[in-house]
Design an enzyme around this catalytic site. Structure first.
Site, PDB file in Angstrom:
ATOM      1  N   SER A 175      -7.184  -1.030   3.402  1.00  0.00           N
ATOM      2  CA  SER A 175      -6.434  -1.287   2.171  1.00  0.00           C
ATOM      3  C   SER A 175      -6.264  -2.792   2.039  1.00  0.00           C
ATOM      4  O   SER A 175      -6.471  -3.542   3.002  1.00  0.00           O
ATOM      5  CB  SER A 175      -5.053  -0.620   2.270  1.00  0.00           C
ATOM      6  OG  SER A 175      -4.172  -1.061   1.261  1.00  0.00           O
TER       7      SER A 175
ATOM      8  N   TYR B 209       2.813   1.669   6.652  1.00  0.00           N
ATOM      9  CA  TYR B 209       1.486   1.720   6.023  1.00  0.00           C
ATOM     10  C   TYR B 209       0.690   0.458   6.355  1.00  0.00           C
ATOM     11  O   TYR B 209      -0.494   0.527   6.720  1.00  0.00           O
ATOM     12  CB  TYR B 209       1.669   1.863   4.512  1.00  0.00           C
ATOM     13  CG  TYR B 209       0.389   2.035   3.727  1.00  0.00           C
ATOM     14  CD1 TYR B 209      -0.224   3.273   3.622  1.00  0.00           C
ATOM     15  CD2 TYR B 209      -0.187   0.951   3.068  1.00  0.00           C
ATOM     16  CE1 TYR B 209      -1.380   3.440   2.876  1.00  0.00           C
ATOM     17  CE2 TYR B 209      -1.345   1.102   2.327  1.00  0.00           C
ATOM     18  CZ  TYR B 209      -1.944   2.351   2.238  1.00  0.00           C
ATOM     19  OH  TYR B 209      -3.111   2.503   1.505  1.00  0.00           O
TER      20      TYR B 209
END
Length: 270
Positions: free
Chosen positions: A157, A170
């Site tokens: 990401s 995350y």
């Protein structure tokens, strides 16, 4: 005209919908047979709807529409035995494994990193990092044994490159995926197996476009502003990530390994 992955076999985790479905279909369009799996059940710390068995069945239908074969099973990416069983069944059916897409992932938020609960941390790391490792661990021996080389693409990401407030678990998981990729690229190079990461910005999938995440952004406009891209587009589409994966998995990327490929509409350049 044959596809760029004609005769290859690709494994896709988190394949029931979103990016995973898109990857499975794009790989099939390029000629690959597909081994697909997804949990297809809720998770305790995830506050938006996850995929269903019907979603996975739709992925199967779309792959078969491409005139490719598919083995699709329900399996939790954290479950060693279940993931290994899917890989073993797919390799037995198709006779080889060439491409691995470690895609399965979840999203979550907290006020800050120190207010995360044990369960929130453990579930995020379990799915987004440990699950990626378990997918690769199940797949690599078959790839080495076949002697055909191959490509592994792990979904990180933009949060695997920079910090983002309210998403400490995350961010930690996605940074960990980069470290995993770098080590695997070193270890698997003698076997001609290339390993890379892709780094999407926000993608138009149910993981992003849901009431839970929409409510968080609406409640904190400054947080939402930090998620804006440099190019004038709110989100990219799943196929944009899939196209990058096709490149990395095909002979067009035959000498690309150990790299981080952003597909982020300029987000990381802001």
């Amino acid at each position: 005209m044959t596809g760029r992955l004609q005769g290859k076999v690709a494994l896709v985790s988190g394949a029931a919908r979103g990016q995973g479905r898109s990857h499975a279909v794009r790989l099939a369009q390029e000629g690959a047979d597909v081994i697909a799996f997804d949990r297809c059940r809720p998770l305790d710390t995830v506050h938006y709807a996850l995929s269903t068995r019907e979603d996975l069945e739709e992925t199967v239908r779309l792959v078969e529409e491409c005139d490719r074969r598919v083995v699709a099973r329900e399996a939790d990416v954290r479950d060693t035995a279940a993931v290994q069983a899917v890989v073993d069944e797919g390799v037995a059916e198709f006779g080889r494994l060439d491409v691995v897409c470690g895609n399965a992932g979840i999203a979550g938020f907290a006020d800050n990193t120190w207010s995360l609960t044990d369960d929130e941390w453990d579930e995020m790391i379990g799915v987004n990092l440990t699950g990626v490792w378990k997918t690769v661990r199940a797949a690599v021996p078959a790839m080495i044994a076949a002697g055909n080389g191959g490509a592994i693409v792990l979904t990180s990401s933009t949060a695997g490159v920079k910090g983002m407030s309210r998403t400490g678990h995350y961010v930690a998981a996605k940074h960990g995926v980069v470290g995993l990729m770098r080590n695997l690229a070193t270890e698997l190079a003698p076997h001609s197996i290339r390993v890379n990461t892709v780094h999407p910005t926000g993608v138009n999938t149910p993981m992003v476009t849901n009431d839970y995440i929409g409510g968080i952004i609406a409640a904190d406009p400054s947080f939402g502003a930090n998620l804006q891209n440099m190019l004038p587009v709110e989100m990219v589409e799943p196929v944009d990530i899939s196209n990058a994966i096709v490149y990395l998995a095909s002979d067009e990327g035959r000498y690309v390994t150990g790299t981080m490929l952003p597909v982020d509409a300029g987000f990381l350049q802001k």
